[in-house]
Design an enzyme around this catalytic site. Structure first.
Site, PDB file in Angstrom:
ATOM      1  N   LYS A 189     -63.018  46.323 -21.498  1.00  0.00           N
ATOM      2  CA  LYS A 189     -62.735  47.530 -20.743  1.00  0.00           C
ATOM      3  C   LYS A 189     -63.224  48.501 -19.993  1.00  0.00           C
ATOM      4  CE  LYS A 189     -59.073  49.925 -22.045  1.00  0.00           C
ATOM      5  NZ  LYS A 189     -57.659  49.007 -22.010  1.00  0.00           N
TER       6      LYS A 189
HETATM    7  N1  GLU Z   1     -54.705  47.976 -20.112  1.00  0.00           N
HETATM    8  C1  GLU Z   1     -53.555  47.308 -20.728  1.00  0.00           C
HETATM    9  C2  GLU Z   1     -53.800  47.494 -22.357  1.00  0.00           C
HETATM   10  O1  GLU Z   1     -54.188  48.402 -22.952  1.00  0.00           O
HETATM   11  C3  GLU Z   1     -53.726  45.711 -20.112  1.00  0.00           C
HETATM   12  C4  GLU Z   1     -54.651  44.879 -20.267  1.00  0.00           C
HETATM   13  C5  GLU Z   1     -54.811  43.906 -19.457  1.00  0.00           C
HETATM   14  O2  GLU Z   1     -53.718  43.486 -19.204  1.00  0.00           O
HETATM   15  O3  GLU Z   1     -55.908  42.482 -19.964  1.00  0.00           O
HETATM   16  O4  GLU Z   1     -53.512  46.046 -22.774  1.00  0.00           O
END
Ligand code: GLU
Length: 418
Positions: free
Chosen positions: A106
């Protein structure tokens, strides 16, 4: 949002409470509770008036045992290193619950995007992409959208990466616009998995979601799409909120019309067909069949949880309940369907996007939605089987039991080196 919980501590306590139901040794468990590495950087960016501003930014790569790190990048003034670490850990367990071949990562930039021009945001994004370049890659770490980022930012990151690497590699990032290699259905995917989870949940409880009343906290991409799709199943969406306020109409709101109002005015507040406007906490404690928290972490803490009346909670946001809230709700009749299943549609369609990018062969939206439904329904079935088979107290514990086992299996099959 309350200050009750540090999200990283919440993540660690969620892992601990699930681990007691698994045969995982303490040293392996320790590894599952910490990120493998965290990039911390300060972006120096020129503003439109020629001045310079510095923005703190992070990328946490939590665990890569099951595949490349995967997870979004958020732009928010409240971003912290611990928050990004927690969110990257939740991605590990999310990709494991839906059984797609990724680890978790993240990123975040400490910024309130509403205070900057588009060209300033582009420079911030490209600056972050330049810092990220050595860390990311189609087989290494694949970022995506998260809070306050979307196709525009993903396209900038892709373009920066491809320019610096002198290649075309759209699969280095997901959540792009379809013309730039994005997948059809990606924008709707988080809301769609929220709807699918809620539908399966009511079915599992022997109830029909078409008869349900629903409250949705947060009317951004995840919240509004979930509200629309759940209303399309016949349910009454009686309350929704965003940072402008919360609106309530016991006879049901027209979710599309509320969205049109938000597009026009910037928020849901002031929507003319609402019977009343009330506070965010009133929405979260409303007597509804289904509550969908779709904003940020820590929306419901232990104090507020005492007043929650919903029968089912489907967590479209990441980490909306604190561990204290979980403990309170574990002793009630409320079923909490955890974020790592409920909102996993986003990363699942990111996976489809990455597959399409690698094959340079693109799917119809119908195929994307059909394949997403198969993955979410299968994961739902695995989750309730884990809930019924283990002596766990909550569905969240069951989700972690399932996910941790999958990560541990991958880790143990590969061994450690050096
Ligand atoms: N930000 C989204 C999540 O928290 C999507 C992450 C992604 O598509 O890699 O799952």
């Amino acid at each position: 949002m309350t200050n009750e919980a540090n999200p990283f501590e919440s993540l660690q306590s969620q892992i601990d409470s699930a681990a007691v139901h698994l045969d995982v040794s303490a040293d392996v468990l320790e590894r599952l509770k910490r990120p493998e590495r965290v990039l911390e950087t300060n972006l120096t960016v020129e503003m439109d008036d020629g001045s310079i501003e510095v923005f703190e930014a992070f990328r946490s790569q939590f665990n890569g045992d099951r595949g490349p790190y995967k997870g979004g990048i958020r732009f928010h003034p409240g971003v912290t290193r611990d928050e990004v670490k927690a969110l990257s850990g939740w991605m590990v367990y999310k990709t494991a619950v839906v059984d797609i071949p990724y680890g978790g990562g993240k990123g975040g930039v400490v910024i309130d995007p509403s205070e900057y021009s588009e060209s300033e945001l582009e420079r911030v994004t490209r600056s972050f992409a330049t810092e990220l370049r050595p860390f990311i890659g189609v087989n290494k770490d694949i970022p995506a959208p998260d809070v306050n980022t979307g196709q525009r930012e993903m396209n900038w990151i892709k373009d920066t990466y491809e320019t610096l690497e002198d290649t075309t590699e759209p699969g280095v990032i997901t959540g792009k616009a379809p013309d730039s290699g994005g997948s059809l259905g990606r924008v709707e995917a988080t809301g769609r998995s929220t709807m699918l989870t809620a539908r399966e949940a009511f079915d599992w409880l022997g109830r029909d979601i078409a008869d349900a009343t629903v409250a949705v906290q947060g009317y951004g991409n995840a919240g509004w799409i979930a509200a629309k799709l759940i209303q399309d199943l016949g349910a009454d969406v009686v309350a929704v909120s965003d940072s402008s306020g919360a609106i309530h109409n016991p006879d049901g709101l027209d979710t599309r019309d509320v969205k049109a109002h938000k597009n026009e005015t910037g928020g849901v507040a002031g929507y003319p067909e609402a019977a009343e406007e009330f506070g965010n906490d009133d929405l979260l404690t409303l007597d509804v069949d289904l509550l969908v928290p779709a904003a940020l972490e820590n929306a419901i803490d232990a104090d507020l949880a005492v007043d929650v009346q919903a029968d089912v909670i489907a967590e479209a946001a990441n980490g909306p309940l604190t561990p204290g809230a979980d403990e309170v709700l574990a002793d009630t009749d409320t079923y909490v369907f955890p974020d790592i299943l409920t909102n996993a549609g986003g990363v699942t369609v990111s996976y489809f996007e990455w597959v399409q990018n690698r094959q340079r062969f693109y799917w119809s939206e119908e195929r994307v939605n059909d394949e997403l439904e198969v993955i979410i329904v299968d994961a739902f079935e695995d989750l309730v089987a884990a809930y019924e088979d283990h002596d766990v107290e909550t569905l969240r514990e069951a989700a972690y039991v399932l996910a941790i086992q999958r990560v541990v299996d991958a880790f143990e099959e590969s061994g450690t080196w050096p």
